[in-house]
Design a protein around this motif. Structure first.
Motif, PDB file in Angstrom:
ATOM      1  N   PHE A 110      12.875   3.299  -8.197  1.00  0.00           N
ATOM      2  CA  PHE A 110      12.731   1.872  -7.929  1.00  0.00           C
ATOM      3  C   PHE A 110      12.213   1.615  -6.520  1.00  0.00           C
ATOM      4  O   PHE A 110      11.455   0.665  -6.277  1.00  0.00           O
ATOM      5  N   ALA A 111      12.557   2.521  -5.596  1.00  0.00           N
ATOM      6  CA  ALA A 111      12.001   2.395  -4.234  1.00  0.00           C
ATOM      7  C   ALA A 111      10.480   2.504  -4.287  1.00  0.00           C
ATOM      8  O   ALA A 111       9.766   1.769  -3.597  1.00  0.00           O
ATOM      9  N   LEU A 112       9.964   3.380  -5.155  1.00  0.00           N
ATOM     10  CA  LEU A 112       8.509   3.512  -5.298  1.00  0.00           C
ATOM     11  C   LEU A 112       7.923   2.278  -5.991  1.00  0.00           C
ATOM     12  O   LEU A 112       6.814   1.850  -5.679  1.00  0.00           O
ATOM     13  N   VAL A 113       8.655   1.676  -6.924  1.00  0.00           N
ATOM     14  CA  VAL A 113       8.192   0.422  -7.552  1.00  0.00           C
ATOM     15  C   VAL A 113       8.026  -0.646  -6.476  1.00  0.00           C
ATOM     16  O   VAL A 113       7.003  -1.332  -6.394  1.00  0.00           O
ATOM     17  N   MET A 114       9.036  -0.757  -5.601  1.00  0.00           N
ATOM     18  CA  MET A 114       8.982  -1.772  -4.533  1.00  0.00           C
ATOM     19  C   MET A 114       7.895  -1.420  -3.513  1.00  0.00           C
ATOM     20  O   MET A 114       7.087  -2.258  -3.104  1.00  0.00           O
ATOM     21  N   ALA A 115       7.843  -0.127  -3.103  1.00  0.00           N
ATOM     22  CA  ALA A 115       6.917   0.278  -2.027  1.00  0.00           C
ATOM     23  C   ALA A 115       5.462   0.058  -2.446  1.00  0.00           C
ATOM     24  O   ALA A 115       4.636  -0.388  -1.650  1.00  0.00           O
ATOM     25  N   THR A 116       5.163   0.361  -3.717  1.00  0.00           N
ATOM     26  CA  THR A 116       3.766   0.197  -4.159  1.00  0.00           C
ATOM     27  C   THR A 116       3.431  -1.283  -4.358  1.00  0.00           C
ATOM     28  O   THR A 116       2.388  -1.759  -3.926  1.00  0.00           O
ATOM     29  N   SER A 117       4.368  -2.024  -4.985  1.00  0.00           N
ATOM     30  CA  SER A 117       4.068  -3.445  -5.256  1.00  0.00           C
ATOM     31  C   SER A 117       3.913  -4.247  -3.959  1.00  0.00           C
ATOM     32  O   SER A 117       3.039  -5.097  -3.832  1.00  0.00           O
ATOM     33  N   ARG A 118       4.770  -3.942  -2.968  1.00  0.00           N
ATOM     34  CA  ARG A 118       4.743  -4.743  -1.744  1.00  0.00           C
ATOM     35  C   ARG A 118       4.052  -4.021  -0.596  1.00  0.00           C
ATOM     36  O   ARG A 118       4.087  -4.442   0.537  1.00  0.00           O
ATOM     37  N   ARG A 119       3.387  -2.888  -0.876  1.00  0.00           N
ATOM     38  CA  ARG A 119       2.553  -2.161   0.110  1.00  0.00           C
ATOM     39  C   ARG A 119       3.358  -1.812   1.368  1.00  0.00           C
ATOM     40  O   ARG A 119       2.874  -1.918   2.493  1.00  0.00           O
ATOM     41  N   ILE A 120       4.611  -1.408   1.171  1.00  0.00           N
ATOM     42  CA  ILE A 120       5.560  -1.205   2.276  1.00  0.00           C
ATOM     43  C   ILE A 120       5.049  -0.182   3.289  1.00  0.00           C
ATOM     44  O   ILE A 120       5.016  -0.443   4.505  1.00  0.00           O
ATOM     45  N   VAL A 121       4.623   0.991   2.810  1.00  0.00           N
ATOM     46  CA  VAL A 121       4.218   2.065   3.735  1.00  0.00           C
ATOM     47  C   VAL A 121       2.951   1.659   4.481  1.00  0.00           C
ATOM     48  O   VAL A 121       2.858   1.750   5.703  1.00  0.00           O
ATOM     49  N   GLU A 122       2.003   1.127   3.724  1.00  0.00           N
ATOM     50  CA  GLU A 122       0.709   0.699   4.308  1.00  0.00           C
ATOM     51  C   GLU A 122       0.941  -0.352   5.396  1.00  0.00           C
ATOM     52  O   GLU A 122       0.389  -0.278   6.496  1.00  0.00           O
ATOM     53  N   LEU A 123       1.821  -1.327   5.121  1.00  0.00           N
ATOM     54  CA  LEU A 123       1.993  -2.437   6.074  1.00  0.00           C
ATOM     55  C   LEU A 123       2.908  -2.050   7.233  1.00  0.00           C
ATOM     56  O   LEU A 123       2.753  -2.538   8.358  1.00  0.00           O
ATOM     57  N   ALA A 124       3.817  -1.101   6.973  1.00  0.00           N
ATOM     58  CA  ALA A 124       4.634  -0.595   8.086  1.00  0.00           C
ATOM     59  C   ALA A 124       3.723   0.151   9.065  1.00  0.00           C
ATOM     60  O   ALA A 124       3.846   0.009  10.290  1.00  0.00           O
ATOM     61  N   ASN A 125       2.765   0.895   8.507  1.00  0.00           N
ATOM     62  CA  ASN A 125       1.807   1.594   9.385  1.00  0.00           C
ATOM     63  C   ASN A 125       0.911   0.592  10.116  1.00  0.00           C
ATOM     64  O   ASN A 125       0.517   0.804  11.251  1.00  0.00           O
ATOM     65  N   HIS A 126       0.615  -0.521   9.462  1.00  0.00           N
ATOM     66  CA  HIS A 126      -0.185  -1.604  10.080  1.00  0.00           C
ATOM     67  C   HIS A 126       0.494  -2.046  11.377  1.00  0.00           C
ATOM     68  O   HIS A 126      -0.142  -2.149  12.430  1.00  0.00           O
TER      69      HIS A 126
END
Ligand code: 8YV
Length: 324
Positions: A110-126
């Motif tokens: 579910f963490a991957l469901v959230m991370a992909t849908s809300r672009r968590i890793v990409e935007l944290a790197n932003h």
């Protein structure tokens, strides 16, 4: 019986669990994935009555060297790296660690469901890269998870735990693909046994939590990704080889898939030059499904109990296959 037997530990165990074994049996610790320890592993095999560990392909050739073997206690729920037919022929017990890792692995999916849908890793790197210099625009928006349709490939312990999170926690209708319908009173009407093609056509997010078997190997190929909704998201928290990775990459590059969240891969560790490592819309994790302190301790404890019970001639708590 408390006969002192020979145990070969082929994946590091927490000291308290190792002590439970050394208190009773002769123990060799040698991880064959470490070249320096491979000779000790090979030398110990012919004498081993019990093997305990994970993540190593126990081939029929390797098994043939273990002529005294009575039990393999795997520190994993998946058992696709063991030769089930050869074990059955030899009457060697195979034990594993179901149950204790279910919730942790479902959390990872579910963490991957959230991370992909809300672009968590990409935007944290932003933010990390100092690129947050004004209110973010539509180009950085994610997509809602709540209320979306989740298609589950596999509906065993882990799949059902993911379904509880989706349906009860996030108001998501759940469609699931599995050999047989599963009766889940707590999800009455919210999780529907659905033919694969229809599931793929209707799901906004497809999450695979399948074991690797002859029936599931390569299950997600070009045809299956082609049936998915344009802009859908694919997550895999089961076994990498249930996905044809070239077809996944094509679905991503053709823009059919919005993103992929992967914790498992056909070859692990991912080869350094694998396109899945750097793809802008892939969130790749290093097989951490069950990798929390609490769960790995529970897995090691259960695997150790299984091993000690088997070597004492008792029926182990969690047998996958084999034995009387
Ligand atoms: C294991 C897993 O850590 O339990 C399983 O099947 O995939 C993980 O929990 C992994 O198998 C170890 O390689």
């Amino acid at each position: 019986s408390m006969v002192r037997k020979s145990v070969l530990v082929f994946r590091e165990l927490p000291p308290d669990q190792l002590a439970r074994i050394t208190a009773v049996h002769e123990v060799v610790v040698a991880n064959p994935r470490k070249p320096a320890e491979r000779p000790a592993f090979e030398a110990a095999l012919p004498h081993a009555h019990g093997l305990i560990g994970s993540s190593h392909p126990v081939t029929p050739q390797l098994l043939a060297q273990a002529s005294q073997l009575e039990v393999i206690s795997s520190i994993s729920v998946g058992v696709d790296n063991y030769p089930l037919d050869a074990l059955r022929e030899r009457g060697i017990l195979l034990c594993h660690t179901p149950g204790v890792l279910t919730e942790t692995t479902a959390d990872t999916v579910f963490a991957l469901v959230m991370a992909t849908s809300r672009r968590i890793v990409e935007l944290a790197n932003h933010v990390r890269e100092g690129r947050w210099d004004r209110n973010i625009g539509e180009d950085l928006f994610g997509w809602d998870v709540h209320g979306k349709t989740l298609g589950l490939l596999g509906f065993g312990r882990i799949g059902q735990a993911v379904a509880r999170r989706a349906a009860l926690g996030f108001g998501m209708p759940v469609l699931y693909h599995s050999r047989r319908p599963v009766d889940m009173p707590e999800l009455a009407g919210r999780a529907v046994h659905t033919p694969l093609d229809r599931l793929l056509a209707q799901a906004d997010i497809v999450a695979a939590v399948l074991p690797l078997t002859p029936q599931t190997r390569g299950l997600m190929g070009a045809r299956e990704f082609g049936l998915m909704k344009p802009g859908a998201i694919f997550v895999n928290g089961g076994r990498g080889a249930t996905v044809q990775e070239d077809a996944l990459l094509q679905a991503l590059d053709q823009g059919r898939l919005r993103a992929a969240g992967l914790d498992v891969f056909a070859t692990e560790p991912l080869p350094p030059d694998s396109p899945l490592r750097r793809h802008p819309r892939v969130t790749a994790l290093p097989h951490i499904g069950s990798a929390t302190h609490e769960t790995r301790q529970a897995m090691a404890a259960l695997a150790t109990t299984n091993l000690l019970q088997a070597l004492a001639g008792q029926r182990p708590q969690a047998v996958y296959a084999g034995g009387a």
